[in-house]
Motif scaffolding. Structure first.
Motif, PDB file in Angstrom:
ATOM      1  N   GLU A  27       0.879  -1.176   0.000  1.00 12.65           N
ATOM      2  CA  GLU A  27       0.000   0.000   0.000  1.00 12.65           C
ATOM      3  C   GLU A  27       0.906   1.213   0.000  1.00 12.65           C
ATOM      4  N   LEU A  28       0.774   2.061  -1.005  1.00  6.05           N
ATOM      5  CA  LEU A  28       1.606   3.265  -1.015  1.00  6.05           C
ATOM      6  C   LEU A  28       0.896   4.342  -1.827  1.00  6.05           C
ATOM      7  N   ALA A  29       0.752   5.509  -1.235  1.00 10.10           N
ATOM      8  CA  ALA A  29       0.127   6.628  -1.953  1.00 10.10           C
ATOM      9  C   ALA A  29       1.158   7.736  -2.098  1.00 10.10           C
ATOM     10  N   ILE A  30       1.386   8.154  -3.336  1.00  8.24           N
ATOM     11  CA  ILE A  30       2.352   9.215  -3.589  1.00  8.24           C
ATOM     12  C   ILE A  30       1.587  10.408  -4.157  1.00  8.24           C
ATOM     13  N   PRO A  31       1.326  11.443  -3.329  1.00  2.96           N
ATOM     14  CA  PRO A  31       0.534  12.563  -3.809  1.00  2.96           C
ATOM     15  C   PRO A  31       1.312  13.422  -4.807  1.00  2.96           C
ATOM     16  N   SER A  32       0.567  14.065  -5.665  1.00  2.50           N
ATOM     17  CA  SER A  32       1.134  14.936  -6.682  1.00  2.50           C
ATOM     18  C   SER A  32       2.007  16.009  -6.034  1.00  2.50           C
ATOM     19  N   GLY A  33       3.182  16.233  -6.625  1.00  2.00           N
ATOM     20  CA  GLY A  33       4.043  17.314  -6.149  1.00  2.00           C
ATOM     21  C   GLY A  33       4.947  16.952  -4.989  1.00  2.00           C
ATOM     22  N   SER A  34       4.848  15.717  -4.494  1.00  2.00           N
ATOM     23  CA  SER A  34       5.704  15.374  -3.350  1.00  2.00           C
ATOM     24  C   SER A  34       7.065  14.854  -3.827  1.00  2.00           C
ATOM     25  N   TYR A  35       8.006  14.834  -2.905  1.00  2.00           N
ATOM     26  CA  TYR A  35       9.317  14.251  -3.173  1.00  2.00           C
ATOM     27  C   TYR A  35       9.400  13.021  -2.284  1.00  2.00           C
ATOM     28  N   GLN A  36       9.141  11.866  -2.886  1.00  2.00           N
ATOM     29  CA  GLN A  36       9.023  10.623  -2.132  1.00  2.00           C
ATOM     30  C   GLN A  36      10.299   9.800  -2.270  1.00  2.00           C
ATOM     31  N   PHE A 188      18.024  17.666  -9.810  1.00  2.00           N
ATOM     32  CA  PHE A 188      16.681  17.095  -9.674  1.00  2.00           C
ATOM     33  C   PHE A 188      15.843  17.879  -8.666  1.00  2.00           C
ATOM     34  N   LEU A 189      16.485  18.402  -7.628  1.00  3.50           N
ATOM     35  CA  LEU A 189      15.742  19.194  -6.653  1.00  3.50           C
ATOM     36  C   LEU A 189      15.228  20.481  -7.298  1.00  3.50           C
ATOM     37  N   GLN A 190      16.097  21.080  -8.109  1.00  3.97           N
ATOM     38  CA  GLN A 190      15.714  22.310  -8.809  1.00  3.97           C
ATOM     39  C   GLN A 190      14.533  22.049  -9.745  1.00  3.97           C
ATOM     40  N   LEU A 191      14.623  20.953 -10.504  1.00  2.00           N
ATOM     41  CA  LEU A 191      13.527  20.596 -11.411  1.00  2.00           C
ATOM     42  C   LEU A 191      12.245  20.341 -10.629  1.00  2.00           C
ATOM     43  N   HIS A 192      12.396  19.646  -9.521  1.00  2.80           N
ATOM     44  CA  HIS A 192      11.248  19.313  -8.682  1.00  2.80           C
ATOM     45  C   HIS A 192      10.508  20.586  -8.284  1.00  2.80           C
ATOM     46  N   LYS A 193      11.272  21.585  -7.887  1.00  2.00           N
ATOM     47  CA  LYS A 193      10.651  22.829  -7.424  1.00  2.00           C
ATOM     48  C   LYS A 193      10.118  23.646  -8.587  1.00  2.00           C
ATOM     49  N   GLU A 194      10.958  23.852  -9.617  1.00  2.00           N
ATOM     50  CA  GLU A 194      10.586  24.760 -10.702  1.00  2.00           C
ATOM     51  C   GLU A 194       9.428  24.216 -11.534  1.00  2.00           C
ATOM     52  N   ARG A 195       9.453  22.937 -11.812  1.00  3.24           N
ATOM     53  CA  ARG A 195       8.428  22.384 -12.712  1.00  3.24           C
ATOM     54  C   ARG A 195       7.306  21.722 -11.945  1.00  3.24           C
ATOM     55  N   ASN A 196       7.371  21.831 -10.632  1.00  4.52           N
ATOM     56  CA  ASN A 196       6.344  21.230  -9.796  1.00  4.52           C
ATOM     57  C   ASN A 196       6.169  19.739 -10.098  1.00  4.52           C
ATOM     58  N   LEU A 197       7.298  19.061 -10.253  1.00  3.34           N
ATOM     59  CA  LEU A 197       7.255  17.631 -10.555  1.00  3.34           C
ATOM     60  C   LEU A 197       6.941  16.817  -9.305  1.00  3.34           C
ATOM     61  N   THR A 198       6.430  15.627  -9.529  1.00  2.00           N
ATOM     62  CA  THR A 198       6.396  14.645  -8.452  1.00  2.00           C
ATOM     63  C   THR A 198       7.676  13.842  -8.613  1.00  2.00           C
ATOM     64  N   THR A 199       8.493  13.775  -7.567  1.00  2.00           N
ATOM     65  CA  THR A 199       9.775  13.100  -7.700  1.00  2.00           C
ATOM     66  C   THR A 199       9.803  11.889  -6.788  1.00  2.00           C
ATOM     67  N   ILE A 200      10.216  10.759  -7.342  1.00  2.00           N
ATOM     68  CA  ILE A 200      10.298   9.529  -6.545  1.00  2.00           C
ATOM     69  C   ILE A 200      11.734   9.037  -6.616  1.00  2.00           C
ATOM     70  N   LEU A 201      12.398   9.017  -5.467  1.00  2.00           N
ATOM     71  CA  LEU A 201      13.794   8.636  -5.403  1.00  2.00           C
ATOM     72  C   LEU A 201      13.915   7.251  -4.776  1.00  2.00           C
ATOM     73  N   VAL A 202      14.392   6.289  -5.582  1.00  2.00           N
ATOM     74  CA  VAL A 202      14.583   4.938  -5.056  1.00  2.00           C
ATOM     75  C   VAL A 202      16.063   4.810  -4.726  1.00  2.00           C
ATOM     76  N   THR A 203      16.385   4.558  -3.469  1.00  2.00           N
ATOM     77  CA  THR A 203      17.793   4.655  -3.079  1.00  2.00           C
ATOM     78  C   THR A 203      18.093   3.802  -1.874  1.00  2.00           C
ATOM     79  N   HIS A 204      19.394   3.535  -1.617  1.00  2.00           N
ATOM     80  CA  HIS A 204      19.735   3.013  -0.304  1.00  2.00           C
ATOM     81  C   HIS A 204      20.559   4.027   0.471  1.00  2.00           C
ATOM     82  N   SER A 205      20.595   5.246  -0.028  1.00  2.00           N
ATOM     83  CA  SER A 205      21.322   6.285   0.701  1.00  2.00           C
ATOM     84  C   SER A 205      20.397   7.024   1.650  1.00  2.00           C
ATOM     85  N   MET A 206      20.571   6.788   2.945  1.00  2.00           N
ATOM     86  CA  MET A 206      19.790   7.491   3.964  1.00  2.00           C
ATOM     87  C   MET A 206      20.071   8.985   3.896  1.00  2.00           C
TER      88      MET A 206
END
Lengths: 290, 265, 281
Positions: A27-36, A188-206
């Motif tokens: 179960e996972l909900a990723i709302p529009s505009g979030s950085y998940q 990617f952070l800049q793009l996220h903010k400027e273009r109002n993207l929803t960004t999903i980062l899959v990582t093992h970096s805490m």
């Protein structure tokens, strides 16, 4: 664009002696505009989830909501192209996907597959090459003559050229040196903010999750075991430890300091700057109290 | 379909057949391919079939699993069977319906050919199912050793084969990854007219070749650094052991050949 | 201390016919002594991997001499010298030659004509040293990246080398794999005093070294202990490297006017300094 996974399960090679389940009732909900951020160890199921986000894989049980499209297990899903245009994925080591004779042709490959005219796609390529920090002259070169770091940027430009609303990043900084890592993540952070993207980062970096994401999901053995804000997730070290995960270095440092001085700092800090400020404030209080 | 296919796959285990030396298994199967042609009457064909079933039983591979996994091959077999039935017009007619006429000889031939086919497929499948690909390579390398005198680069061939086997899973993963990356960029291999599909293969093949070359280069460097300079003066870590079981298998082979020759008409 | 390896004014270019192309390595000299752990750091393209390839004769310099165990490296003694230097590369998949863990460890032994009984002994010993002896018969596709790199280290150790070179051996691994490999190398150093040369841009790895060599644009920019190198501060950042976490925080705290005794490379030191300078009553 909202993305929702509803009780999604997935099994590779379903119905054969080699069947292997990779996801269980996620179960996972990723709302529009979030950085998940989606965090987990290798084999935790995070790359299987990633491939669901633009329907490269379809759930074997449950349902998947991508914007206004619903993909339900067991039902045929026709024409997934609109979904794939809206959800761009930057795979791990994306430079491996380059194939064209020139950088320009490679960047316009994506948009043209989605029906964008060559003229428009070329215009986008020129804008993007600058955005990813490369000179325009590189557009006429063969991608295979570039350095590894440059190839990565070209591949990223190729995904951005599709103008997706959601961008999914799979370990985008793997193998880069510290400077390259920071540049890519800041881009990617800049793009996220400027273009109002929803960004999903899959990582093992805490560290990256703490610094960039505003929501975190923890994957463990094919299940989504924890979701919440970075403060909620990283504030609970005991819980993280049960999934063999460690809080970011910054949080660990804060906890060690707190144990030493015998009291808590005002907030849980997620960047070095925040932490320096909180420590300074604590030092001032201490001086004033003396 | 491909996932269910077991032809050429390896299933680890510790049965008598699994434990045999790859050389004896290879020799056995190789000889078996010829021996099968000695059979020419019901008794000998029945003997072959019983023997194959026995081998399957001893190898502890489940028969239904084998048949399930060999479906495509079995379809081919049924097809050959029908061909023989309908097109051989010798002997007494035993069945007539409209335009279908089945003759005794056709039925006989059909059954025989099918058994021959089935027995061969069973035996070769058992070989690959009970022997890891790398053991097969080792076995082949040793068996082919005499051909070194004829300037056949046996060591190099075996090394090539073992490295290819080692990299098959890696390259399969890679193919999957690149295919998905291009699909995410709107490329479509599975639908559309043939011409479009062929065009969609380019974005898959180019990166795959680039990556395979890169891997080959890295591997060559790593091998050089680790002191590889051809087969000359090398020792072998993988030792093959020929013991009583293998001799027994060879005796069985000879006995069966003798029996077939005696019983054939 | 015995000298294991020395580079004396080494210059190398990939394109000797084009004088306009910058040399990949320019006039680099340094020495590695027995029992040391040296880290060569620098951003991608700084020439650090070229140096690794020069050290074991995958490339030959246009100028300068490389000595291994005080002997100049030549085409003739190349194979002998390679057997004294184990090397682990970046991509765990592209250096796994054998079909299983134990076959891969044996590969270098086979190449060097070691007799079978001795091989079996050495393979098991080497795998114990990297704690992979439980997975003898695993195939590479069933191993994690960190495990594959540990197998690669075992493969190098089996030849009982004088020097172990890690060429960005941790850069493609996840944090868990990286920690595994570093713990393995540290344990080896403690148990056997093995000489290690690691080429890396991971600073947490570099801190563990006795001495650091900082490469930039093919030249040796600085050489010294990790604390000496990290004292360069902003210069490192300008040249594409980062500072260890504790040093970054120390810098920020000093800017904010917090009293501290000195620079700190480890978090423990910093916590203690913060305590004694500011909170202890």
């Amino acid at each position: 664009m909202d993305i929702q996974l509803q009780k999604v399960s997935y099994a590779y090679a379903k119905g054969t002696p080699f069947e292997k389940r990779a996801l269980f009732d996620v179960e996972l909900a990723i709302p529009s505009g979030s950085y998940q951020a989606i965090i987990g160890h290798t084999g935790s199921g995070k790359s299987t989830i990633l491939q669901h986000l633009n329907a490269l894989l379809k759930p074997t049980e449950g349902a998947l909501q991508i914007g206004d499209r619903t993909i339900t297990a067991g039902k045929k899903a026709k024409d997934l192209k609109p979904v794939r245009q809206k959800v761009g994925i930057v795979f791990q080591f994306p430079e491996h996907q380059l194939f064209e004779e020139t950088v320009l042709k490679d960047i316009i490959f994506g948009p043209m597959n989605f029906g964008v005219s060559e003229q428009e796609a070329t215009k986008r390529a020129h804008k993007l090459i600058e955005l990813v920090g490369l000179p325009h002259t590189i557009l006429e070169k063969s991608p295979f003559d570039l350095s590894g770091g440059q190839m990565r940027r070209v591949a990223i430009a190729g995904v951005l050229a599709m103008e997706p609303e959601v961008i999914v990043l799979d370990e985008p900084t793997a193998g880069l040196d510290p400077r390259g890592r920071k540049e890519i993540m800041d881009l990617f952070l800049q793009l996220h903010k400027e273009r109002n993207l929803t960004t999903i980062l899959v990582t093992h970096s805490m560290e990256d999750a703490a610094r960039y994401a505003d929501r975190i999901a923890i994957m463990h053995e094919g299940k989504c075991v924890l979701t919440g804000s970075p403060e909620e997730i990283f504030g609970n070290a005991e819980k993280l430890a049960t999934y063999r995960l460690e809080a970011p270095r910054i949080v660990r440092f804060q906890r060690e300091l707190e144990a030493k001085i015998g009291r808590r700092l005002q907030t849980l800090c997620l960047t070095e700057e925040e932490l320096a400020r909180a420590i300074t404030a604590a030092v001032r209080e201490e001086r004033a109290g003396q | 379909m491909m996932e269910k296919m077991i032809f050429g796959r390896f299933m680890p285990g510790d049965s008598f057949v699994h434990k045999l030396d790859p050389r004896s298994k290879l020799l056995f199967v190789f000889a078996f391919i010829f021996i099968v042609f000695f059979a020419n009457n019901p008794v000998t064909y029945a003997g072959l079939l019983v023997f194959a079933l026995l081998v399957i039983f001893v190898s502890r591979i489940k028969l239904y699993f084998l048949i399930n996994g060999l479906k495509p091959v079995i379809i081919l077999m049924v097809f050959t069977f029908l061909l023989h039935i309908f097109f051989t017009k010798e002997g007494n007619p035993i069945f007539e319906w409209k335009f279908i006429h089945v003759y005794e000889e056709g039925l006989r031939q059909g059954i025989f050919i099918s058994i021959r086919f089935l027995v061969l497929v069973f035996m070769t499948s058992i070989l690959t199912l009970t022997t890891s690909p790398i053991s097969i390579t080792d076995g082949l390398e040793v068996l082919l050793n005499p051909f070194k005198k004829l300037k056949l680069p046996v060591h190099e061939l075996a090394l090539m084969m073992s490295i290819s086997l080692r990299f098959i899973p890696t390259l399969m993963d890679e193919t999957d990854k690149i295919m998905k990356a291009q699909m995410a960029r709107g490329s479509d291999i599975s639908t559309g007219p043939i011409k479009e599909r062929v065009k969609a293969v380019v974005p898959l093949l180019v990166p795959l070749f680039v990556s395979a070359f890169k891997r080959a280069e890295d591997l060559a460097t790593a091998m050089e650094v680790r002191g590889y300079r051809g087969g000359e003066g090398r020792t072998r870590y993988r030792q093959l052991k020929w013991d009583g079981k293998d001799t027994l298998a060879m005796i069985l082979l000879v006995a069966m050949t003798a029996l077939l020759i005696t019983l054939r008409s | 201390m015995d000298e294991i390896l020395s580079l004396d004014h080494i210059t190398f270019t990939y394109s000797p016919d084009e004088p306009n192309v910058k040399n990949a390595v320019e006039d680099v000299s340094f020495t590695v002594h027995e029992g040391e752990w040296i880290a060569i750091v620098g951003h991608n393209g700084s020439g650090k991997s070229t140096i690794a390839r020069l050290m074991n004769g995958l490339l030959f310099p246009q100028q300068g001499t490389i000595k291994v165990m005080n002997e100049p490296l030549t085409e003739e003694n190349l194979w002998e010298i390679r057997s004294q230097m184990g090397m682990v590369f970046q991509n765990p998949d592209n250096q796994f030659v054998g079909a299983t863990v134990q076959d891969d460890v044996a590969f270098a032994l086979e190449n060097n004509g070691i007799p079978y009984k001795e091989m079996v002994k050495r393979v098991h010993e080497a795998l114990q040293q990297v704690k992979m002896d439980q997975l003898l018969n695993h195939e590479p596709q069933h191993l994690s990246g960190g495990q594959k790199q540990r197998v690669a280290i075992a493969g190098a150790l089996a030849l009982k080398p004088r020097l172990l070179i890690l060429d960005e051996a941790t850069s493609m691994l996840d944090p868990q794999g990286r920690a595994e490999v570093l713990a393995t190398v540290q344990a080896l150093r403690e148990e056997t005093g093995l000489t290690v040369l690691s080429i890396t841009h991971d600073l947490e790895e570099a801190i563990l070294a006795d001495r650091m060599l900082f490469m930039n644009g093919g030249e040796k920019f600085a050489e010294g202990t990790p604390s000496e190198i990290f004292a360069l501060g902003d210069q490192l950042l300008d040249l594409g490297l980062d500072l260890p976490f504790a040093m970054k925080l120390t810098k920020l705290l000093k800017q904010d006017g917090v009293e501290l005794q000195g620079e700190h490379m480890t978090e423990e030191e910093l916590v203690n300094d913060l305590w004694t300078s500011n909170f202890k009553k």
